[in-house]
Design a protein around this motif. Structure first.
Motif, PDB file in Angstrom:
ATOM      1  N   THR A  99      -4.443   5.547  -9.641  1.00 21.90           N
ATOM      2  CA  THR A  99      -3.493   4.477  -9.359  1.00 21.90           C
ATOM      3  C   THR A  99      -4.136   3.436  -8.463  1.00 21.90           C
ATOM      4  O   THR A  99      -4.906   3.781  -7.558  1.00 21.90           O
ATOM      5  CB  THR A  99      -2.229   5.043  -8.681  1.00 21.90           C
ATOM      6  OG1 THR A  99      -1.751   6.164  -9.441  1.00 21.90           O
ATOM      7  CG2 THR A  99      -1.139   4.002  -8.589  1.00 21.90           C
ATOM      8  N   SER A 117      -0.776   0.802 -12.102  1.00 21.81           N
ATOM      9  CA  SER A 117      -0.255   0.144 -10.914  1.00 21.81           C
ATOM     10  C   SER A 117       0.738   1.072 -10.222  1.00 21.81           C
ATOM     11  O   SER A 117       1.320   1.977 -10.847  1.00 21.81           O
ATOM     12  CB  SER A 117       0.441  -1.160 -11.279  1.00 21.81           C
ATOM     13  OG  SER A 117       1.610  -0.905 -12.032  1.00 21.81           O
ATOM     14  N   ALA A 118       0.949   0.846  -8.928  1.00 17.06           N
ATOM     15  CA  ALA A 118       1.946   1.625  -8.202  1.00 17.06           C
ATOM     16  C   ALA A 118       3.322   1.421  -8.822  1.00 17.06           C
ATOM     17  O   ALA A 118       4.140   2.353  -8.880  1.00 17.06           O
ATOM     18  CB  ALA A 118       1.949   1.224  -6.733  1.00 17.06           C
ATOM     19  N   GLU A 119       3.572   0.220  -9.309  1.00 14.46           N
ATOM     20  CA  GLU A 119       4.867  -0.083  -9.926  1.00 14.46           C
ATOM     21  C   GLU A 119       5.070   0.708 -11.214  1.00 14.46           C
ATOM     22  O   GLU A 119       6.195   1.139 -11.518  1.00 14.46           O
ATOM     23  CB  GLU A 119       4.982  -1.580 -10.191  1.00 14.46           C
ATOM     24  CG  GLU A 119       5.132  -2.440  -8.951  1.00 14.46           C
ATOM     25  CD  GLU A 119       3.842  -2.570  -8.143  1.00 14.46           C
ATOM     26  OE1 GLU A 119       3.926  -2.890  -6.939  1.00 14.46           O
ATOM     27  OE2 GLU A 119       2.748  -2.339  -8.707  1.00 14.46           O
ATOM     28  N   ALA A 148       6.516   1.190  -3.750  1.00 17.99           N
ATOM     29  CA  ALA A 148       6.973   0.700  -5.055  1.00 17.99           C
ATOM     30  C   ALA A 148       8.204   1.477  -5.525  1.00 17.99           C
ATOM     31  O   ALA A 148       9.140   0.899  -6.096  1.00 17.99           O
ATOM     32  CB  ALA A 148       5.850   0.815  -6.083  1.00 17.99           C
ATOM     33  N   SER A 179       3.712   2.315   1.781  1.00 15.62           N
ATOM     34  CA  SER A 179       2.704   1.638   0.955  1.00 15.62           C
ATOM     35  C   SER A 179       2.573   2.351  -0.384  1.00 15.62           C
ATOM     36  O   SER A 179       3.156   3.420  -0.600  1.00 15.62           O
ATOM     37  CB  SER A 179       1.339   1.615   1.667  1.00 15.62           C
ATOM     38  OG  SER A 179       0.851   2.939   1.840  1.00 15.62           O
ATOM     39  N   GLY A 180       1.807   1.744  -1.289  1.00 14.16           N
ATOM     40  CA  GLY A 180       1.444   2.385  -2.547  1.00 14.16           C
ATOM     41  C   GLY A 180       2.615   2.823  -3.393  1.00 14.16           C
ATOM     42  O   GLY A 180       3.615   2.110  -3.548  1.00 14.16           O
ATOM     43  N   ILE A 181       2.505   4.018  -3.955  1.00 12.97           N
ATOM     44  CA  ILE A 181       3.522   4.542  -4.860  1.00 12.97           C
ATOM     45  C   ILE A 181       4.860   4.677  -4.151  1.00 12.97           C
ATOM     46  O   ILE A 181       5.915   4.355  -4.709  1.00 12.97           O
ATOM     47  CB  ILE A 181       3.071   5.904  -5.430  1.00 12.97           C
ATOM     48  CG1 ILE A 181       1.867   5.716  -6.362  1.00 12.97           C
ATOM     49  CG2 ILE A 181       4.223   6.589  -6.163  1.00 12.97           C
ATOM     50  CD1 ILE A 181       1.224   7.020  -6.810  1.00 12.97           C
ATOM     51  N   THR A 222      -4.050   1.784  -5.650  1.00 14.96           N
ATOM     52  CA  THR A 222      -3.515   1.718  -4.295  1.00 14.96           C
ATOM     53  C   THR A 222      -4.676   1.894  -3.320  1.00 14.96           C
ATOM     54  O   THR A 222      -5.832   2.012  -3.726  1.00 14.96           O
ATOM     55  CB  THR A 222      -2.481   2.833  -4.050  1.00 14.96           C
ATOM     56  OG1 THR A 222      -3.164   4.102  -4.071  1.00 14.96           O
ATOM     57  CG2 THR A 222      -1.388   2.828  -5.118  1.00 14.96           C
ATOM     58  N   ASN A 223      -4.364   1.961  -2.035  1.00 22.35           N
ATOM     59  CA  ASN A 223      -5.388   2.223  -1.018  1.00 22.35           C
ATOM     60  C   ASN A 223      -5.580   3.706  -0.773  1.00 22.35           C
ATOM     61  O   ASN A 223      -6.204   4.092   0.218  1.00 22.35           O
ATOM     62  CB  ASN A 223      -5.000   1.533   0.294  1.00 22.35           C
ATOM     63  CG  ASN A 223      -5.139   0.024   0.214  1.00 22.35           C
ATOM     64  OD1 ASN A 223      -6.025  -0.492  -0.469  1.00 22.35           O
ATOM     65  ND2 ASN A 223      -4.258  -0.682   0.906  1.00 22.35           N
ATOM     66  N   PHE A 224      -5.059   4.541  -1.668  1.00 24.16           N
ATOM     67  CA  PHE A 224      -5.131   5.986  -1.474  1.00 24.16           C
ATOM     68  C   PHE A 224      -6.578   6.449  -1.300  1.00 24.16           C
ATOM     69  O   PHE A 224      -6.886   7.222  -0.393  1.00 24.16           O
ATOM     70  CB  PHE A 224      -4.480   6.695  -2.659  1.00 24.16           C
ATOM     71  CG  PHE A 224      -4.469   8.192  -2.537  1.00 24.16           C
ATOM     72  CD1 PHE A 224      -3.528   8.829  -1.744  1.00 24.16           C
ATOM     73  CD2 PHE A 224      -5.388   8.972  -3.224  1.00 24.16           C
ATOM     74  CE1 PHE A 224      -3.501  10.202  -1.629  1.00 24.16           C
ATOM     75  CE2 PHE A 224      -5.375  10.344  -3.115  1.00 24.16           C
ATOM     76  CZ  PHE A 224      -4.426  10.975  -2.319  1.00 24.16           C
TER      77      PHE A 224
END
Length: 238
Positions: free
Chosen positions: A187, A215-217, A20, A15-17, A189-191
């Motif tokens: 960022t 964004s993670a992207e 991506a 997920s997240g970074i 994300t769900n971090f």
């Protein structure tokens, strides 16, 4: 470094970074090995990449367990015969003021955010030596350069990772093993949602004065830039 056909391990890739980054590196022609605890999620992602004719491998791994980290590195090396890039991205935060942060949770994230990357480096360096060198990208955080209430424990783990990266860079330079430290900012994300807390600290949130999170992207693109140009440090605004 030219990314085409390079073998890349990405931790925290479900997920997240991490996700991506795995997608972007695969798109650019790398052979990506995805590591995370969620086996089902990893296999779903890898199946999607295979449908796009990308080279990808799922290796379910708990990055706080030495034996699983060693198995990850050995599995990828057996599959491809080399490992060109390690991206140490897996990590977690814990919320709480220094005076009352849960010490067991602090130990837990230290194991994941610091000891895990070190064990991954120790497992992968001998493989990189066999192939004449390689690149390690340790994903830190700009929080390590700040004094933000509520996430001091998390920031401390990233500060420790920074020192490990800086020291290992000097130690491994003569063997053509390069180390870049990546510094994401806030960022999208769900971090934050996945950070640990206790009933006493669950309501706490760090006060971050940023106009809009990356964004993670966008972070993945900077990690790709870091892999290509290999600076000692990579920030979002450079």
């Amino acid at each position: 470094m030219d990314i085409q056909d390079k073998v890349v391990i990405i931790t925290g890739a479900s997920s997240g970074i991490g996700l991506a980054t795995a997608r972007l590196f695969a798109q650019e022609g790398a052979k990506v090995a995805l590591a995370a605890r969620s086996a089902d999620t990893l296999h779903t992602i890898v199946n999607e990449l295979h449908e796009q004719h990308r080279e990808a491998l799922a290796v379910p791994t708990d990055m706080s367990k030495k034996d699983e980290i060693e198995s990850l590195v050995n599995r990828v090396f057996q599959q491809y015969g080399r490992i060109d890039i390690l991206i140490n991205n897996a990590g977690q935060a814990v919320r709480g003021h220094v005076a009352d942060v849960d010490i067991d949770q602090f130990r837990q994230i230290f194991e994941l955010n610091v000891i895990g990357p070190v064990e991954a480096m120790q497992a992968i360096v001998p493989k990189m030596r066999q192939n004449g060198g390689g690149l390690i990208i340790n994903v830190s955080s700009t929080a390590a350069h700040m004094h933000l209430p509520v996430i001091g424990a998390y920031a401390a783990t990233k500060a420790a990772l920074n020192m490990i990266s800086d020291t290992a860079r000097e130690e491994l330079a003569s063997e053509n093993i390069r180390i870049t430290t990546m510094f994401p900012h806030v960022t999208a994300t769900n971090f934050g949602k996945n950070s640990m807390a206790t009933p006493k600290t669950n309501h706490l949130r760090p006060q971050l004065n940023v106009p809009e999170p990356d964004s993670a992207e966008a972070v993945a693109q900077k990690i790709l830039d870091a892999a290509r140009h290999e600076p000692h440090e990579q920030y979002m605004d450079r």
